[in-house]
Design a protein around this motif. Structure first.
Motif, PDB file in Angstrom:
ATOM      1  N   SER A 427      50.136  39.551  44.188  1.00  0.00           N
ATOM      2  CA  SER A 427      49.298  38.936  43.436  1.00  0.00           C
ATOM      3  C   SER A 427      47.779  38.895  43.812  1.00  0.00           C
ATOM      4  N   ILE A 430      40.897  36.588  40.336  1.00  0.00           N
ATOM      5  CA  ILE A 430      39.685  37.190  40.011  1.00  0.00           C
ATOM      6  C   ILE A 430      38.806  35.871  39.680  1.00  0.00           C
ATOM      7  N   CYS A 438      36.057  41.226  35.512  1.00  0.00           N
ATOM      8  CA  CYS A 438      37.421  40.723  35.543  1.00  0.00           C
ATOM      9  C   CYS A 438      38.351  41.821  35.010  1.00  0.00           C
ATOM     10  N   LEU A 439      37.930  42.815  34.125  1.00  0.00           N
ATOM     11  CA  LEU A 439      39.037  43.861  33.744  1.00  0.00           C
ATOM     12  C   LEU A 439      38.928  44.910  34.706  1.00  0.00           C
ATOM     13  N   ALA A 442      41.245  43.335  37.588  1.00  0.00           N
ATOM     14  CA  ALA A 442      42.605  43.110  36.892  1.00  0.00           C
ATOM     15  C   ALA A 442      43.298  44.683  37.026  1.00  0.00           C
ATOM     16  N   ARG A 443      42.523  45.694  36.390  1.00  0.00           N
ATOM     17  CA  ARG A 443      43.234  46.839  36.170  1.00  0.00           C
ATOM     18  C   ARG A 443      43.256  47.871  37.243  1.00  0.00           C
ATOM     19  N   THR A 449      50.975  40.397  39.707  1.00  0.00           N
ATOM     20  CA  THR A 449      50.447  39.340  38.901  1.00  0.00           C
ATOM     21  C   THR A 449      48.776  39.293  38.943  1.00  0.00           C
ATOM     22  N   VAL A 450      48.002  39.128  38.209  1.00  0.00           N
ATOM     23  CA  VAL A 450      46.859  38.953  38.214  1.00  0.00           C
ATOM     24  C   VAL A 450      46.312  37.711  37.560  1.00  0.00           C
ATOM     25  N   TRP A 451      45.755  36.599  38.489  1.00  0.00           N
ATOM     26  CA  TRP A 451      45.180  35.433  37.614  1.00  0.00           C
ATOM     27  C   TRP A 451      43.776  35.446  37.623  1.00  0.00           C
ATOM     28  N   VAL A 452      43.065  35.353  36.455  1.00  0.00           N
ATOM     29  CA  VAL A 452      41.828  35.511  36.096  1.00  0.00           C
ATOM     30  C   VAL A 452      41.377  33.966  35.766  1.00  0.00           C
TER      31      VAL A 452
END
Length: 503
Positions: A427, A430, A438-439, A442-443, A449-452
């Motif tokens: 995980s 951000i 963020c994008l 995350a990408r 899992t990525v939490w924003v």
């Protein structure tokens, strides 16, 4: 000098340890050789539980019971609605016994009582979600194969599932596996950690009370050598679902390979929280402390690496340090405790060894770093390590303790590089108000899992698992029940055969 923690001994300390027998074939039985395991409470120091100690003999008996329940029993043949009713009744009974189960997990694992209650409540939600999925499991049909052919793809329960769970979330993690296996129509042999088995035995009682047929779920307490390994390699087990360390996960995969059974692995993590200057820094600082010290850091999802933009690194570290000073460490049964006990003295020493290594490598311990003196139990101060590089063990390996390691970055690309510079991929978090940041992150991060702008939220609807050495497969989510099934293709042909081979 820091005053010693005063740990009040609970009423259980004046009683005989609670005793638990093995659940095999619908009956609670002693081990054939009379062996027992005693568990001392890591937070309070007294022996809290005594379990019958299974060996390979009990593994054979339990697998036979599960196999018999699968091959000839009613469970796989029930309507999905009937299985769902049993799971819903189990959820109801778990909720009724929430306080009892939470207290067992606290006494055996050292986690804070308020946190344990939240975990059991979350488990209730998972059992209800699994019940819903039992009724939605379906296959496919293909009527486009020609006028004479109909193709049907059905999902069937995979069979007997060996479930091996760890000590850090005793009830929650078995609830991320077992209800979905049951929803699919499987039977199971469950091996909880030998340090935290009590709540899983209570779950066994609950399932029988909810109407689960005998032999569908069997529970064995025992060591990895005596129970875990024989269960994993047993030819009567069709699938193994394992949660634990990456090291033991590799051994489990090797044992399972002898019979080429399916494996699902939820393993370790070295998860980063990445903080940009434009983030809500107050929220990010609180999340950094939460991510680093929740469950005393004994959590695969722990945000154990704080990756901060260099423009704010010094000020942000100071704020995180101030918040860390407010974290209440102490008696796990105290309602105000945020960080409880470490699971064992041996594990506490392993954490301290990592900290000694970090200091030798040139990192600075700016908060904590020491064992806390206590009237009973094992406690470590929440610890912040600064001045680390991504090549240090403290920044790359899973410490599994209340240790937060701080690293700095210049731009989003470097943040992604640092986040990915580990063998794990479970995980990441951000923190930024800029959607481009963020994008990009995350990408770019290779994690399951990525939490924003949040951290460590969890929902049964969302799949959970990791990339690389963080595991294989996913738990929870819309397809969780499918993981415990096999696909079977059935082709129907109508009319005379048209493809004669010999004419």
């Amino acid at each position: 000098m820091t005053a010693a923690l005063t740990i009040a001994l609970p009423p259980e300390a004046d009683r005989d340890p609670a005793s638990y027998k093995l659940l095999i074939g619908g009956r609670f039985v002693d081990a054939a050789d009379g062996g027992v395991i005693e568990r001392a409470s890591p937070g309070h120091g007294f022996v809290v539980s005594r379990y019958a100690r299974a060996t390979e003999k009990e593994v054979d008996t339990a697998v036979e019971a599960a196999r018999r329940a699968f091959e000839t029993g009613p469970w796989p043949r029930m309507k999905a609605s009937e299985r769902a009713s049993v799971l819903l009744k189990a959820a109801e009974l778990i909720e009724m016994r929430l306080e009892e189960i939470a207290r067992l997990d606290v006494l055996e694992s050292g986690k804070p009582i308020a946190q344990a209650r939240g975990e059991i409540a979350g488990a209730v939600d998972i059992w209800r979600y699994a019940a819903a999925l039992a009724r939605t499991l379906h296959g496919e049909s293909y009527a486009n194969l020609g006028e004479a052919m109909l193709g049907v793809v059905v999902r069937e329960p995979i069979g007997v599932v060996g479930i091996v769970t760890p000590w850090n979330f005793p009830f929650l993690i078995v609830s991320q596996k077992l209800p979905f296996a049951l929803a699919a129509g499987c039977t199971a042999v469950v091996k909880p950690s030998e340090m935290t088995s009590a709540s899983t035995f209570v779950l066994g009682e609950i399932l029988l009370s909810a109407g689960l047929p005998e032999g569908v779920v069997n529970v064995l307490a025992g060591t990895g050598e005596e129970v875990g390994a024989p269960l994993t390699r047993h030819p009567g087990v069709d699938m193994v679902s394992f949660t634990g360390s990456t090291r033991v996960g590799k051994l489990t995969m090797a044992a399972a390979s002898t019979s080429l059974k399916k494996v699902a692995m939820e393993l370790g993590g070295k998860n980063g929280q990445i903080v940009f200057p434009d983030a809500d820094l107050e929220a990010a600082a609180d999340a950094a402390v939460f991510g680093g010290f929740f469950n005393a850091g004994e959590c695969c999802n722990a945000g154990s690496r704080l990756i901060v933009h260099e423009a704010i690194a010094e000020d942000f570290l100071a704020e995180v340090g101030r918040l860390t000073d407010r974290v209440t460490v102490g008696d796990p049964l105290d309602e105000g405790t945020k960080v409880g006990a470490i699971i064992s003295a041996a594990h506490a020493q392993k954490i301290r060894d990592y900290l000694d290594g970090a200091a030798s490598d040139g990192a600075r311990i700016v908060r904590g770093g020491k064992a806390l003196s206590a009237s009973a139990g094992e406690y470590l101060a929440p610890t912040i390590v600064a001045g680390a590089s991504s090549t240090m063990a403290i920044a790359r390996e899973e410490v599994f303790g209340p240790v937060l390691t701080v690293l700095a970055f210049r731009d989003a690309q470097e943040a992604v590089r640092i986040a990915n510079d580990t063998n794990y991929g479970l995980s990441a978090g951000i923190w930024s108000s800029n959607m481009d940041n963020c994008l990009t992150v995350a990408r770019g991060v290779r994690t399951g899992t990525v939490w924003v702008n949040t951290f460590m939220d969890g929902f049964p609807e969302l799949p959970f698992g990791g990339y690389r050495q963080s595991g294989l497969g996913r738990e929870l989510g819309l397809r969780a029940v499918e993981d415990y099934t096999e696909e079977k293709t059935i082709q129907f042909h109508k009319g005379p055969r048209t493809n004669w081979w010999l004419g």
